[in-house]
Design a protein around this motif. Structure first.
Motif, PDB file in Angstrom:
ATOM      1  N   GLU A  10       0.805  -1.218   0.000  1.00  0.00           N
ATOM      2  CA  GLU A  10       0.000   0.000   0.000  1.00  0.00           C
ATOM      3  C   GLU A  10       0.836   1.266   0.000  1.00  0.00           C
ATOM      4  O   GLU A  10       0.469   2.254  -0.626  1.00  0.00           O
ATOM      5  CB  GLU A  10      -0.909   0.007   1.238  1.00  0.00           C
ATOM      6  N   PHE A  11       1.942   1.241   0.706  1.00  0.00           N
ATOM      7  CA  PHE A  11       2.646   2.508   0.918  1.00  0.00           C
ATOM      8  C   PHE A  11       4.028   2.504   0.289  1.00  0.00           C
ATOM      9  O   PHE A  11       4.849   1.620   0.547  1.00  0.00           O
ATOM     10  CB  PHE A  11       2.783   2.788   2.421  1.00  0.00           C
ATOM     11  N   GLU A  12       4.252   3.505  -0.527  1.00  0.00           N
ATOM     12  CA  GLU A  12       5.535   3.571  -1.202  1.00  0.00           C
ATOM     13  C   GLU A  12       6.672   3.786  -0.208  1.00  0.00           C
ATOM     14  O   GLU A  12       7.753   3.213  -0.360  1.00  0.00           O
ATOM     15  CB  GLU A  12       5.522   4.701  -2.227  1.00  0.00           C
ATOM     16  N   GLY A  31      15.866   0.199   1.352  1.00  0.00           N
ATOM     17  CA  GLY A  31      16.969   0.867   2.047  1.00  0.00           C
ATOM     18  C   GLY A  31      17.611  -0.009   3.098  1.00  0.00           C
ATOM     19  O   GLY A  31      18.822  -0.210   3.097  1.00  0.00           O
ATOM     20  N   VAL A  32      16.805  -0.601   3.985  1.00  0.00           N
ATOM     21  CA  VAL A  32      17.417  -1.388   5.065  1.00  0.00           C
ATOM     22  C   VAL A  32      18.052  -2.655   4.518  1.00  0.00           C
ATOM     23  O   VAL A  32      19.071  -3.114   5.037  1.00  0.00           O
ATOM     24  CB  VAL A  32      16.423  -1.751   6.208  1.00  0.00           C
ATOM     25  N   ASP A  65      14.633   9.386   0.437  1.00  0.00           N
ATOM     26  CA  ASP A  65      14.285   9.791  -0.934  1.00  0.00           C
ATOM     27  C   ASP A  65      15.167   9.018  -1.923  1.00  0.00           C
ATOM     28  O   ASP A  65      16.009   8.213  -1.523  1.00  0.00           O
ATOM     29  CB  ASP A  65      14.435  11.307  -1.102  1.00  0.00           C
ATOM     30  N   ASN A  66      14.928   9.291  -3.200  1.00  0.00           N
ATOM     31  CA  ASN A  66      15.654   8.528  -4.223  1.00  0.00           C
ATOM     32  C   ASN A  66      17.155   8.661  -4.114  1.00  0.00           C
ATOM     33  O   ASN A  66      17.890   7.695  -4.227  1.00  0.00           O
ATOM     34  CB  ASN A  66      15.224   8.992  -5.619  1.00  0.00           C
ATOM     35  N   GLN A  81      22.174   7.808   7.374  1.00  0.00           N
ATOM     36  CA  GLN A  81      21.011   8.329   6.647  1.00  0.00           C
ATOM     37  C   GLN A  81      19.721   7.648   7.090  1.00  0.00           C
ATOM     38  O   GLN A  81      18.681   8.273   7.216  1.00  0.00           O
ATOM     39  CB  GLN A  81      21.185   8.118   5.139  1.00  0.00           C
ATOM     40  N   ALA A  82      19.800   6.328   7.289  1.00  0.00           N
ATOM     41  CA  ALA A  82      18.576   5.588   7.565  1.00  0.00           C
ATOM     42  C   ALA A  82      18.270   5.518   9.057  1.00  0.00           C
ATOM     43  O   ALA A  82      17.123   5.667   9.465  1.00  0.00           O
ATOM     44  CB  ALA A  82      18.696   4.188   6.985  1.00  0.00           C
TER      45      ALA A  82
END
Lengths: 289, 244
Positions: free
Chosen positions: A12-14, A22-23, A137-138, A199-200
């Motif tokens: 459902e969620f981008e 990312g992780v 973000d990208n 970053q994450a």
């Protein structure tokens, strides 16, 4: 039910999909690095280096706000400078490398927090310390992916000297000069992975996805390649589990990832095939030979 | 026979304090030489100098064109992390570093060599054992297997038989003799005088300075050994700069 709990959030969620990618990329690079840090008895060095990155990123932030490139460049520079200075001081003085790192990272942390609080708000500070995996973000995703790729390729290149330097540093020194280069390259990999993790998950928790999976690997494998696979795998699993946990319970995502990893770690300590607690407690008949 | 190693007025030490003082002499190619002396006599220091791990304070060592990295060196207390997850086979295979380097593959020939070296030290069947499970003697055998693979012109052994039982010592001595038979130059620091007399044709008796150097029987006399024992004194922190 299972579908709704485990898969639907990502469908459902981008932002959930991004966070997952990312992780996973993060775990793929950081896991193997963590294994080597652990085997070289440098587990806390990762932590120290993570703090060292803070002032660099903070200066980047001071100059250009929450700009990915500025903060990354700042973090990389600060990380390299501290790694080199700590290594240098350990080499030319009597101070051991861990002690000189400890000094540097405490200075760095103080400088970093001072800089952030001079300009930013408390929310900025929280972002620095704990990251925000749900807001990748990208550009940030690309940065993490590139760092993970560099890590895996570079590790493959320096794998042999790195292993020999861990087991028998004197031997490597007696046959070759590559030891020092391999060590520097390895420290560079530690730094770029911490910048990714920063970053994450932020400076404080970024190390978690590096060291906790490595410690888990130690309880399940006797040889280093298996440890590396397990570390990368459990890192990704923690990432996924943490995101699910965070989605349903509202726990912040960064801590949730590390909490899941901690759960896996606790289970490994208890049930681990290699040196787990239960193995000690349940008496087994000794073998014939 | 040409000289393989030459020491010219060599002084080695730490923090300007000499541990080996003004040593001169040469070791012939193919020599089998024991270095004997009390603790603190400078044996390990001399070996570190020979393998290039320690730069001379003064004087020089020449190695007849051999790069220090080509010397096979067994340090006294190998700083091996025995908890590291690596097995005997991989550990021995490190001996092929000079051929294989960072990337070189380990081919069929190399595998045969590794198997041969493991067999030569009597560790066949231990290939997949983790190094942490080995006894002291087995560990030393493994390190000898690695030295065998290094295939070096000069082999330097720092107290190779200390804390090793008689059977292992005999087996490993066989390998030392084999190196000697192959015309390699072998230096070994040893404390067992009888073992030296029985196996090593040449001896350097060291007590920071050279006490005697030559044929073993002439060097290891009671007088020389007593002299060596008295010559080893502690560093003097206030020592003046050496004029020689």
């Amino acid at each position: 039910m299972i579908y709704e709990t485990l898969i639907a959030p990502f469908q459902e969620f981008e932002f959930m999909r991004r966070a997952l990618v990312g992780v996973c990329a993060l775990a793929l690079g950081a896991g193997p690095i963590g294994v080597f840090l652990m085997l070289r008895r440098m587990s806390l060095v990762g932590d120290a280096m993570a703090h060292a990155i803070l002032p660099g990123a903070a200066i980047g932030f001071l100059i250009s706000g929450l700009n990915l490139y500025a903060m990354t460049a700042g973090g990389l520079i600060a990380g390299f400078v501290v790694a080199l200075l700590a290594g240098l001081i350990a080499r030319v003085t009597e101070l051991k490398e861990d002690a000189s790192l400890a000094v540097f990272f405490l200075i760095s942390l103080a400088v970093g927090v001072t800089i952030v609080s001079m300009k930013g708000t408390n929310i900025d500070l929280l972002h620095f310390l704990f990251g925000n995996v749900l807001a990748l973000d990208n550009q940030t995703l690309a940065l993490i992916a590139v760092n993970a790729s560099i890590t895996l390729v570079a590790l493959a290149v320096i794998y042999r000297p790195l292993v020999i330097e861990c087991v028998d540093p004197n031997y490597l020194r007696s046959v070759s000069r590559v030891g020092a280069t391999a060590h520097l390259a390895f420290m560079a990999l530690v730094v770029i992975n911490l910048v990714s993790g920063f970053q994450a998950l932020g400076t404080l928790l970024g190390v978690g996805i590096m060291m906790v999976p490595a410690a888990i690997g130690r309880f399940w494998a006797r040889d280093i390649s298996a440890m590396i696979l397990i570390a990368a795998g459990t890192g990704m699993l923690s990432g996924y589990g943490g995101l699910v946990l965070s989605f349903h319970s509202g726990v912040p995502s960064g801590p949730a990832v590390i909490l899941v990893a901690a759960g896996l770690y606790a289970a490994s300590v208890l049930f681990g095939r290699v040196g787990g607690v239960l193995r000690h407690l349940i008496p087994q008949r000794h073998l014939e030979a | 026979m040409n000289a393989q190693l030459q020491f010219r007025n060599l002084t080695l030490g730490y923090d300007r304090h000499p541990a080996v003082h003004h040593l001169s002499g040469e070791i012939k190619s193919g020599a089998l030489i024991a270095v004997v002396g009390p603790n603190g006599a400078g044996k390990s220091t001399l070996f570190k100098g020979v393998v290039g791990a320690l730069k001379p304070l003064s004087g020089e060592i020449s190695r007849a064109g051999i790069d220090p990295h080509e010397i096979a060196y067994l340090p006294q207390a190998a700083e091996i992390d025995r908890t590291f997850p690596i097995n005997v086979y991989d550990m021995v295979a490190m001996g092929l570093w000079r051929q294989a380097g960072i990337f070189g593959g380990i081919g069929k020939d190399a595998k045969k060599k590794i198997g041969g070296a493991i067999g030569a030290v009597g560790l066949t069947g231990f290939e997949s054992r983790a190094i942490g499970t080995l006894s002291g003697g087995q560990l030393q055998r493994m390190l000898f297997a690695r030295l065998l693979l290094q295939d070096a012109r000069i082999v330097v052994l720092d107290e190779p038989f200390t804390a090793i039982d008689a059977k292992s010592t005999l087996d490993l001595l066989d390998i030392v003799r084999r190196w000697h038979g192959e015309q390699r130059t072998v230096l070994a620091a040893l404390h067992d005088i009888d073992l030296v007399k029985a196996n090593f044709p040449e001896t350097l008796l060291l007590a920071r300075e050279k006490v005697a150097w030559g044929a073993t029987a002439e060097v290891l006399t009671p007088e020389n050994l007593t002299r060596a024992r008295h010559m080893c004194e502690a560093f003097d922190e206030e020592a003046a700069a050496c004029a020689a």
